[in-house]
Design an enzyme around this catalytic site. Sequence first.
Site, PDB file in Angstrom:
ATOM      1  CG  ASP A 164     -18.794  61.198   9.488  1.00 54.15           C
ATOM      2  OD1 ASP A 164     -18.369  61.536   8.355  1.00 54.15           O
ATOM      3  OD2 ASP A 164     -18.652  60.049   9.949  1.00 54.15           O
ATOM      4  CG  LEU A 169     -27.432  46.083   9.592  1.00 52.34           C
ATOM      5  CD1 LEU A 169     -28.007  47.090  10.575  1.00 52.34           C
ATOM      6  CD2 LEU A 169     -28.510  45.615   8.629  1.00 52.34           C
ATOM      7  CB  THR A 203     -18.637  45.814  12.161  1.00 54.47           C
ATOM      8  OG1 THR A 203     -17.271  45.806  11.762  1.00 54.47           O
ATOM      9  CG2 THR A 203     -19.424  44.922  11.238  1.00 54.47           C
ATOM     10  CB  VAL A 204     -23.599  48.794  11.616  1.00 54.47           C
ATOM     11  CG1 VAL A 204     -25.004  48.980  12.167  1.00 54.47           C
ATOM     12  CG2 VAL A 204     -22.795  50.083  11.781  1.00 54.47           C
ATOM     13  CE  LYS A 253     -20.066  53.090  13.531  1.00 54.79           C
ATOM     14  NZ  LYS A 253     -20.361  54.306  12.793  1.00 54.79           N
ATOM     15  N   GLY A 256     -14.582  53.033  11.213  1.00 57.71           N
ATOM     16  CA  GLY A 256     -14.400  52.836  12.638  1.00 57.71           C
ATOM     17  C   GLY A 256     -14.904  51.508  13.158  1.00 57.71           C
TER      18      GLY A 256
HETATM   19  P1  ATP Z   1     -17.707  55.646   8.118  1.00 57.02           P
HETATM   20  O1  ATP Z   1     -17.194  54.654   9.079  1.00 57.02           O
HETATM   21  O2  ATP Z   1     -16.684  56.172   7.212  1.00 57.02           O
HETATM   22  O3  ATP Z   1     -18.504  56.699   8.804  1.00 57.02           O
HETATM   23  P2  ATP Z   1     -20.167  54.317   7.273  1.00 57.02           P
HETATM   24  O4  ATP Z   1     -21.091  55.363   7.794  1.00 57.02           O
HETATM   25  O5  ATP Z   1     -20.553  53.647   5.990  1.00 57.02           O
HETATM   26  O6  ATP Z   1     -18.707  54.888   7.094  1.00 57.02           O
HETATM   27  P3  ATP Z   1     -20.795  52.760   9.598  1.00 57.02           P
HETATM   28  O7  ATP Z   1     -21.258  53.962  10.327  1.00 57.02           O
HETATM   29  O8  ATP Z   1     -19.974  51.768  10.334  1.00 57.02           O
HETATM   30  O9  ATP Z   1     -19.947  53.177   8.331  1.00 57.02           O
HETATM   31  O10 ATP Z   1     -22.072  52.049   9.015  1.00 57.02           O
HETATM   32  C1  ATP Z   1     -21.982  50.941   8.168  1.00 57.02           C
HETATM   33  C2  ATP Z   1     -23.289  50.729   7.445  1.00 57.02           C
HETATM   34  O11 ATP Z   1     -24.247  50.218   8.347  1.00 57.02           O
HETATM   35  C3  ATP Z   1     -23.913  52.015   6.910  1.00 57.02           C
HETATM   36  O12 ATP Z   1     -23.416  52.296   5.633  1.00 57.02           O
HETATM   37  C4  ATP Z   1     -25.384  51.695   6.894  1.00 57.02           C
HETATM   38  O13 ATP Z   1     -25.737  51.127   5.653  1.00 57.02           O
HETATM   39  C5  ATP Z   1     -25.541  50.648   7.992  1.00 57.02           C
HETATM   40  N1  ATP Z   1     -26.191  51.222   9.187  1.00 57.02           N
HETATM   41  C6  ATP Z   1     -25.617  51.996  10.112  1.00 57.02           C
HETATM   42  N2  ATP Z   1     -26.486  52.332  11.087  1.00 57.02           N
HETATM   43  C7  ATP Z   1     -27.667  51.739  10.765  1.00 57.02           C
HETATM   44  C8  ATP Z   1     -28.979  51.711  11.362  1.00 57.02           C
HETATM   45  N3  ATP Z   1     -29.240  52.361  12.501  1.00 57.02           N
HETATM   46  N4  ATP Z   1     -29.947  51.021  10.732  1.00 57.02           N
HETATM   47  C9  ATP Z   1     -29.680  50.369   9.568  1.00 57.02           C
HETATM   48  N5  ATP Z   1     -28.485  50.363   8.954  1.00 57.02           N
HETATM   49  C10 ATP Z   1     -27.477  51.035   9.536  1.00 57.02           C
HETATM   50 MG    MG Z   2     -21.946  55.768   9.590  1.00 53.07          MG
END
Ligand code: ATP
Ligand code: MG
Length: 415
Positions: A281, A170, A177-178, A193, A175
């Site tokens: 955050d 996603l 990968t989701v 995540k 930090g």
């Molecule tokens: P940072 O690491 O700087 O906080 P971020 O929030 O973009 O940045 P992640 O928290 O790793 O990074 O999330 C990566 C992406 O995954 C997000 O930008 C979002 O689009 C997607 N994502 C995260 N959680 C979910 C979820 N529960 N459902 C759907 N998409 C999600």
């Molecule tokens: Mg995030």
Amino acid sequence: MDERTLVIRIKTPDGNDVDWSVDPIPQLYFRDVLDVISQVLPEATTTAFEYEDEDGDRITVRSDDEMKAMLAYYLGTMHDMQMSGEMVEPLNIYPRACKPPGKRNIHGLKVNTRAGPGSGATASTASASDSGGGSSGLPTNSLKKPSAELNKILANEQISEQDIEYQDMLGHGNGGTVYKANHLPSGKIMAIKVIPLDVTPEVQRQIMSELDILYKCDSSYIIAFYGAFFVENRISIATEFMDGGSLDVYGMVPEHVLGRIAVAVVKGLTYLWSLKILHRDVKPSNILVNTRGQVKLCDFGVSTQLVNSIAKTYVGTNAYMAPERIAGEQYGIHSDVWSLGISFMENPPTLPAGQFCAPFEHFITQCMRKLPTERPAPEDLMVHQFIKQFDDGNTEVVSMWVCRSLEERRANAPV
Ligand code: ATP
Ligand code: MG
């Protein structure tokens, strides 16, 4: 057949069509149909569906009004079939799935593409000879799986790596990968995540116990937490999957939609603050939306150990941090309020100055006062004119905007 009973046949791409008996008809909403489709096709994000008119032309349905037109048309044909003694055919609908463009799996996690059990177990699979006599295993139109049910599914069972089938990536941040993933024992689609963390078993235990509070978070404005586990040098955190993704990829958000999103974010933050949790955050990528029109916060810092361990690997500030935090001073609710302001300032359409509604401008300016104590306190945020004006519980506005945006994204995605 009871004349108030309707059988909807959900036509699936693999031909395993599913019959759904709906009773009584007047209580059927567009959203209910999408909910049922999401149970039949848990891996797709469905934003609309189609039916065929008498000429075989496909008509798209994406609102309650269009649903009413479809039902009026179908009930007319159903009546004609009954009058002429014909067997009543179910109402065929064709879900329009909308998959966000896939991203490459740069972390090299194994993606298992085996078909999972899904939630088909609760639905009857229609065969050509089964013309939908209402034998569906699906209950009536109130099919939303309550989170209590999921909690029950998961309560006796810690989520573990073996039970997870990873699907699309996603996105990934500083930090980790989701991934979108299927929890095989429950058939539930989740977001997982994965964060690489080189920490001692003692620190691992501490992180797990700090994350415990997430089980207790119970707000419709906060992402549901399903569990966490360590495998080798990485932690996986399983949460509710939001099919609209995060706000950062939407670009400009019209003010009437942004207003409803702001209401949800303020309510989510107020809830966290009431539990003495600072978000730490707040930013568009941590504000998630779904096709039901729900808006939820994710990635708040409940585990100091986790935050510290990630910070050891990834240092730096981000554009949403309050000035006092960048300066290394004390962090408090006011710092969350700054990030709230800057997140929303970034998202409305870029109109010439003076063309935003006055309450919106006031709200942003107040949240972004340099002196933390001059920013609105939690109780002031909820009664601010901009928030009050959009606090009408209208999820339809957000839902339609999410669905339309996903469809546009799909249409513009490279093939
Ligand atoms: P940072 O690491 O700087 O906080 P971020 O929030 O973009 O940045 P992640 O928290 O790793 O990074 O999330 C990566 C992406 O995954 C997000 O930008 C979002 O689009 C997607 N994502 C995260 N959680 C979910 C979820 N529960 N459902 C759907 N998409 C999600
Ligand atoms: Mg995030």
